[in-house]
Write an enzyme that holds these catalytic residues in place. Structure first.
Site, PDB file in Angstrom:
ATOM      1  N   GLY A 165       0.813  -1.210   0.000  1.00  0.00           N
ATOM      2  CA  GLY A 165       0.000   0.000   0.000  1.00  0.00           C
ATOM      3  C   GLY A 165       0.842   1.252   0.000  1.00  0.00           C
ATOM      4  O   GLY A 165       0.573   2.213  -0.746  1.00  0.00           O
ATOM      5  N   ASP A 166       1.889   1.263   0.819  1.00  0.00           N
ATOM      6  CA  ASP A 166       2.768   2.430   0.886  1.00  0.00           C
ATOM      7  C   ASP A 166       3.511   2.640  -0.430  1.00  0.00           C
ATOM      8  O   ASP A 166       3.627   3.767  -0.926  1.00  0.00           O
ATOM      9  CB  ASP A 166       3.785   2.245   2.012  1.00  0.00           C
ATOM     10  CG  ASP A 166       3.157   2.367   3.387  1.00  0.00           C
ATOM     11  OD1 ASP A 166       2.797   3.483   3.773  1.00  0.00           O
ATOM     12  OD2 ASP A 166       3.032   1.346   4.067  1.00  0.00           O
ATOM     13  N   THR A 167       4.057   1.554  -0.990  1.00  0.00           N
ATOM     14  CA  THR A 167       4.855   1.724  -2.197  1.00  0.00           C
ATOM     15  C   THR A 167       3.992   2.060  -3.407  1.00  0.00           C
ATOM     16  O   THR A 167       4.431   2.794  -4.295  1.00  0.00           O
ATOM     17  CB  THR A 167       5.712   0.475  -2.463  1.00  0.00           C
ATOM     18  OG1 THR A 167       4.886  -0.694  -2.423  1.00  0.00           O
ATOM     19  CG2 THR A 167       6.800   0.347  -1.411  1.00  0.00           C
TER      20      THR A 167
END
Length: 394
Positions: A165-167
């Site tokens: 999700g972050d990347t």
């Protein structure tokens, strides 16, 4: 080679994954990234990773210079504003409203730097009823639809072994920066790039929403397979497992030849994409029964011979030993400042004229580039730097 973004000045604020990964991508492409860390321990990412040595920092902070600045006090905010005033891009992944409280709102920053591109990464975006909620990558994965469909159907939702999700949020943030740079080149205007974790995940969910809207279909967890796409799975061999993507009529016919079962290609149960999807479970049993009689090397040789998309299931040791990885320099060895030589993934994608590179290892200590950056960007001398350090500003 210095990269396609040579000359682009980036100031990175924020910590952990989304903002810093966006900075890593821009830095790999040649941008001059100055990372602002809080005085003292710095970014918590310095202590992330598995194993005794926490080396994840060496990847995400490569191609960056580190300065320290206490953004929670007025003098630190003023110092950051001076750096941002002559930057091309600002990256931040604080909770929405934080920059505004610090006197660093987009309106205030554009007043002193009209061409500034501000990439803002957050859980839910900069507006809307959820915008003031805290959000991590896993929450974005859950709300964006990813978590529900990952795992075995008889168990609760699972997760990937990375913070996807972050990347994803960072990657869309980087895409937005590149588009905004193109717009600025034509108009001189800066703008805000608003990348939300849940929306970045939602973007890659393929037909999940329209399938429900038009067909009433809710995608469910299907374990190792994608429902209706067959045969495409990880199959058991004598000495390990092997991934085969034999879906597609012509590809399946070649797989049948490789298996010594050419008649399966014309069997009405398997002759078409729809038929294979309908009989997916029994088809996987057939393929697995065949692969179980062979070694991974033997299956791999047949898949290559018959031009079938397939591959070994790799961990890090297999990646390091693979001649294709070596020939393309997909993994390289970097001389780090803190830990000596470390192998890590190279910079991607490959550009033929302005290739991305790892020009600078991750900074070993927070603020190690204070003197260089503040002198170069702001003309600050040693006396002023000493005063700021003593006051806990840097």
């Amino acid at each position: 080679m210095s990269g396609a973004l040579q000359g682009i000045k980036v100031v990175e604020m924020g910590q952990l994954l989304a903002g810093p990964f966006c900075g890593q991508l821009l830095g790999d492409m040649g941008a001059d990234v100055v990372k602002i860390e809080p005085p003292g321990a710095g970014d918590p990412m310095r202590n992330w990773g598995q194993g005794d040595e926490k080396v994840q920092w060496e990847v995400i902070a490569r191609n960056k210079r580190s300065v320290t600045c206490n953004l929670r006090v007025p003098e630190g905010q003023a110092l950051a504003k001076r750096l941002i005033a002559e930057a091309d891009v600002l990256i931040e992944n604080f909770k929405p409203g934080t920059l505004e409280r610090w006197g660093l709102s987009p309106a205030e920053l554009h007043a002193i730097n009209p061409g500034l591109i501000i990439a803002r990464m957050s859980g839910y975006g900069q507006d809307g009823p959820y915008s003031d909620r805290a959000g991590f990558g896993g929450i974005g994965e859950a709300m964006g639809g990813w978590r529900y469909i990952v795992g075995e159907p008889d168990r609760p939702p699972s997760r990937m072994g990375i913070s996807i999700g972050d990347t994803l949020c960072a990657t869309y943030g980087c895409m937005g920066v590149l588009a905004a740079l193109h717009h600025r080149e034509k108009t001189g205007e800066g703008q805000v790039v608003d990348s939300a974790l849940y929306e970045a995940v939602l973007q890659v969910m393929e037909g999940l929403v329209p399938e429900y809207d038009r067909n009433g279909v809710i995608r469910e967890r299907t374990g190792a397979i994608l429902k209706g796409i067959a045969p495409s799975n990880v199959y058991t061999c004598k000495d390990g497992v092997y991934m085969i993507g034999g879906n597609g009529d012509a590809i399946f016919a070649r797989l049948c030849q490789a298996m010594g079962r050419p008649e399966l290609a014309s069997d009405e149960r398997y002759a078409t994409h729809i038929a294979r999807g309908t009989h997916q479970d029994e088809l996987d049993v057939l393929v697995n029964a065949w692969t179980s009689t062979l070694t991974v090397d033997e299956v791999d040789a047949l898949m290559t011979e018959y031009s079938i998309p397939a591959g070994r299931v790799y961990r890090a040791p297999e990646m390091l030993a693979d001649p294709h990885f070596q020939a393309r320099e997909a993994i390289i060895e970097v001389e780090t400042q803190a830990r000596g030589k470390i192998k890590m993934q190279n910079a991607f994608p490959k550009l033929s004229k302005t290739p991305s590179t790892i020009r600078r290892p991750a900074p070993a200590k927070p603020g190690q580039d204070n003197a260089e950056v503040f002198a170069e960007r702001l003309g600050m001398g040693t006396d002023e730097l000493a005063r700021l350090a003593e006051a806990g500003i840097i």
